[in-house]
Motif scaffolding. Structure first.
Motif, mmCIF file in Angstrom:
data_model
loop_
_atom_site.group_PDB
_atom_site.id
_atom_site.type_symbol
_atom_site.label_atom_id
_atom_site.label_comp_id
_atom_site.label_asym_id
_atom_site.label_seq_id
_atom_site.Cartn_x
_atom_site.Cartn_y
_atom_site.Cartn_z
ATOM 1 N N HIS A 1 88.224 -52.783 -101.106
ATOM 2 C CA HIS A 1 87.440 -53.859 -101.708
ATOM 3 C C HIS A 1 85.938 -53.591 -101.651
ATOM 4 N N ILE A 2 85.540 -52.544 -100.936
ATOM 5 C CA ILE A 2 84.124 -52.173 -100.903
ATOM 6 C C ILE A 2 83.789 -51.449 -102.206
ATOM 7 N N PRO A 3 82.688 -51.803 -102.888
ATOM 8 C CA PRO A 3 82.328 -51.117 -104.141
ATOM 9 C C PRO A 3 82.274 -49.599 -103.961
ATOM 10 N N LYS A 4 82.664 -48.899 -105.003
ATOM 11 C CA LYS A 4 82.796 -47.440 -104.928
ATOM 12 C C LYS A 4 81.508 -46.755 -104.509
ATOM 13 N N ILE A 5 80.376 -47.233 -105.015
ATOM 14 C CA ILE A 5 79.099 -46.592 -104.696
ATOM 15 C C ILE A 5 78.815 -46.664 -103.195
ATOM 16 N N TYR A 6 79.147 -47.813 -102.577
ATOM 17 C CA TYR A 6 78.925 -47.971 -101.136
ATOM 18 C C TYR A 6 79.901 -47.108 -100.336
ATOM 19 N N ARG A 7 81.119 -46.994 -100.872
ATOM 20 C CA ARG A 7 82.086 -46.117 -100.188
ATOM 21 C C ARG A 7 81.612 -44.673 -100.207
ATOM 22 N N MET A 8 81.029 -44.260 -101.324
ATOM 23 C CA MET A 8 80.502 -42.896 -101.426
ATOM 24 C C MET A 8 79.345 -42.678 -100.449
ATOM 25 N N ILE A 9 78.459 -43.681 -100.359
ATOM 26 C CA ILE A 9 77.323 -43.571 -99.441
ATOM 27 C C ILE A 9 77.810 -43.497 -97.996
ATOM 28 N N ILE A 10 78.740 -44.374 -97.649
ATOM 29 C CA ILE A 10 79.286 -44.391 -96.282
ATOM 30 C C ILE A 10 79.956 -43.065 -95.959
ATOM 31 N N THR A 11 80.757 -42.556 -96.907
ATOM 32 C CA THR A 11 81.463 -41.293 -96.692
ATOM 33 C C THR A 11 80.489 -40.133 -96.531
ATOM 34 N N THR A 12 79.447 -40.122 -97.357
ATOM 35 C CA THR A 12 78.440 -39.050 -97.283
ATOM 36 C C THR A 12 77.708 -39.081 -95.948
ATOM 37 N N LEU A 13 77.260 -40.279 -95.547
ATOM 38 C CA LEU A 13 76.543 -40.417 -94.280
ATOM 39 C C LEU A 13 77.431 -40.044 -93.101
ATOM 40 N N PHE A 14 78.688 -40.456 -93.176
ATOM 41 C CA PHE A 14 79.626 -40.123 -92.098
ATOM 42 C C PHE A 14 79.822 -38.614 -92.008
ATOM 43 N N THR A 15 79.948 -37.949 -93.151
ATOM 44 C CA THR A 15 80.150 -36.495 -93.175
ATOM 45 C C THR A 15 78.937 -35.773 -92.604
ATOM 46 N N ILE A 16 77.728 -36.197 -93.023
ATOM 47 C CA ILE A 16 76.510 -35.588 -92.496
ATOM 48 C C ILE A 16 76.425 -35.795 -90.984
ATOM 49 N N GLY A 17 76.699 -37.023 -90.549
ATOM 50 C CA GLY A 17 76.667 -37.324 -89.121
ATOM 51 C C GLY A 17 77.654 -36.492 -88.333
ATOM 52 N N LEU A 18 78.849 -36.299 -88.896
ATOM 53 C CA LEU A 18 79.881 -35.510 -88.218
ATOM 54 C C LEU A 18 79.457 -34.053 -88.083
ATOM 55 N N VAL A 19 78.854 -33.502 -89.135
ATOM 56 C CA VAL A 19 78.379 -32.113 -89.086
ATOM 57 C C VAL A 19 77.288 -31.953 -88.025
ATOM 58 N N ILE A 20 76.350 -32.905 -87.991
ATOM 59 C CA ILE A 20 75.280 -32.863 -86.982
ATOM 60 C C ILE A 20 75.874 -32.980 -85.585
ATOM 61 N N PHE A 21 76.815 -33.880 -85.421
ATOM 62 C CA PHE A 21 77.461 -34.088 -84.117
ATOM 63 C C PHE A 21 78.149 -32.812 -83.638
ATOM 64 N N ILE A 22 78.912 -32.185 -84.524
ATOM 65 C CA ILE A 22 79.621 -30.957 -84.153
ATOM 66 C C ILE A 22 78.631 -29.848 -83.801
ATOM 67 N N GLY A 23 77.548 -29.743 -84.585
ATOM 68 C CA GLY A 23 76.545 -28.710 -84.322
ATOM 69 C C GLY A 23 75.880 -28.880 -82.972
ATOM 70 N N ILE A 24 75.440 -30.102 -82.672
ATOM 71 C CA ILE A 24 74.763 -30.354 -81.400
ATOM 72 C C ILE A 24 75.727 -30.220 -80.228
ATOM 73 N N GLU A 25 76.935 -30.719 -80.393
ATOM 74 C CA GLU A 25 77.922 -30.592 -79.316
ATOM 75 C C GLU A 25 78.235 -29.121 -79.027
ATOM 76 N N SER A 26 78.236 -28.295 -80.046
ATOM 77 C CA SER A 26 78.474 -26.863 -79.839
ATOM 78 C C SER A 26 77.379 -26.248 -78.976
ATOM 79 N N ILE A 27 76.123 -26.654 -79.236
ATOM 80 C CA ILE A 27 74.991 -26.163 -78.436
ATOM 81 C C ILE A 27 75.104 -26.669 -76.997
ATOM 82 N N ILE A 28 75.471 -27.942 -76.851
ATOM 83 C CA ILE A 28 75.633 -28.523 -75.513
ATOM 84 C C ILE A 28 76.703 -27.775 -74.729
ATOM 85 N N ILE A 29 77.832 -27.515 -75.372
ATOM 86 C CA ILE A 29 78.945 -26.839 -74.697
ATOM 87 C C ILE A 29 78.565 -25.411 -74.314
#
Length: 264
Positions: A70-98
């Protein structure tokens, strides 16, 4: 078309069941930490996330609301994009931490700096015990190396962390004349800032190479902040308790972001 419709329904149902399972596991993990350690910073975030996933999955399975749809498609795309970027950053930083948490520098520095961690009254916490035991291992390699114990007195602590650390090291055979206390700091940045002040006053020098001892999950941020203060740094990470490691590694991601932005 009917086959595809049934497939999509089953797929969504599987996703919601997965949410419920993850939610239950996160809540159980929080309860386990609560029983084992009492208060563990950031663990409540795991509990809240678990409750959200559990409730969301249950509501979707019970009432078939399809909130995401029920969320408009444009907002779903924005949420998905932001989540993907955040996940990539998280994985990158966690790799450095480990990586930094498992890489041990064995070169001899000018000083060994052991960072404080929580006390319970006068009792040494598990994280601090790991650091002190690792400091004894390093001391065995370089018995004449001076050791800076760094940590002030926080809430619920009956003495400074530096004093508790010194007492432990002396009780385990370290010559008191080798130990330098920094007992004013209240966070990691201050650990290094005040330690540098103490060493400059003692030696009248400004350039020092230090080996840092902290828990593995904390090593990268510690080295980063030490360099910000002006130290040349090596790292000799201590282990962390396996049960609480997940919380600490996830929490450290946000600590690193804060360090990048505020340099402290």
């Amino acid at each position: 078309e009917k086959f595809m419709s049934n497939y999509m329904v089953k797929r969504k149902k599987s996703i919601y069941i997965f949410f419920e399972i993850i939610g239950i596991l996160l809540i159980l993990y929080y309860l386990m930490l609560k029983i084992m350690f009492g208060f563990v910073a950031f663990s409540s975030v795991f509990c809240m996330l678990g409750i959200v996933l559990l409730v969301y999955g249950y509501v979707e399975l019970k009432f078939n609301i399809d909130i995401w749809g029920h969320i408009p498609k444009i907002y779903r795309m924005i949420i998905t994009t932001l989540f993907t970027i955040g996940l990539v950053i998280f994985i990158g930083i966690e790799s450095i931490i480990i990586y930094n948490g498992h890489h041990h520098d064995t070169e001899k520095p000018d000083y060994l700096v052991v960072l404080g961690a929580g006390l319970r009254g006068r009792s040494i916490s598990a994280s601090l015990l790991y650091r002190l035991e690792t400091a004894l291992d390093f001391h065995d390699m370089y018995p004449d190396l001076k050791i800076v114990v760094s940590g002030g007195q926080g809430e619920g602590e009956d003495m400074t962390e530096a004093l508790a650390m010194k007492n432990f090291l002396v009780d385990n055979g370290v010559d008191p004349s080798l130990i330098i206390m920094e007992d004013k700091s209240t966070n990691t940045y201050e650990n290094f800032l005040y330690t540098k002040n103490v060493l400059e006053e003692e030696t009248r020098k400004e350039d020092f190479t230090i080996t840092i001892i902290s828990n593995n999950f904390h090593m990268y941020r510690a080295k980063f902040l030490a360099k910000e203060v002006g130290f040349n740094t090596y790292g000799y990470p201590a282990p962390s308790h396996k049960a609480s490691a997940l919380v600490f590694y996830v929490r450290e991601f946000f600590g690193i972001i804060k360090a990048y932005i505020f340099r402290q």
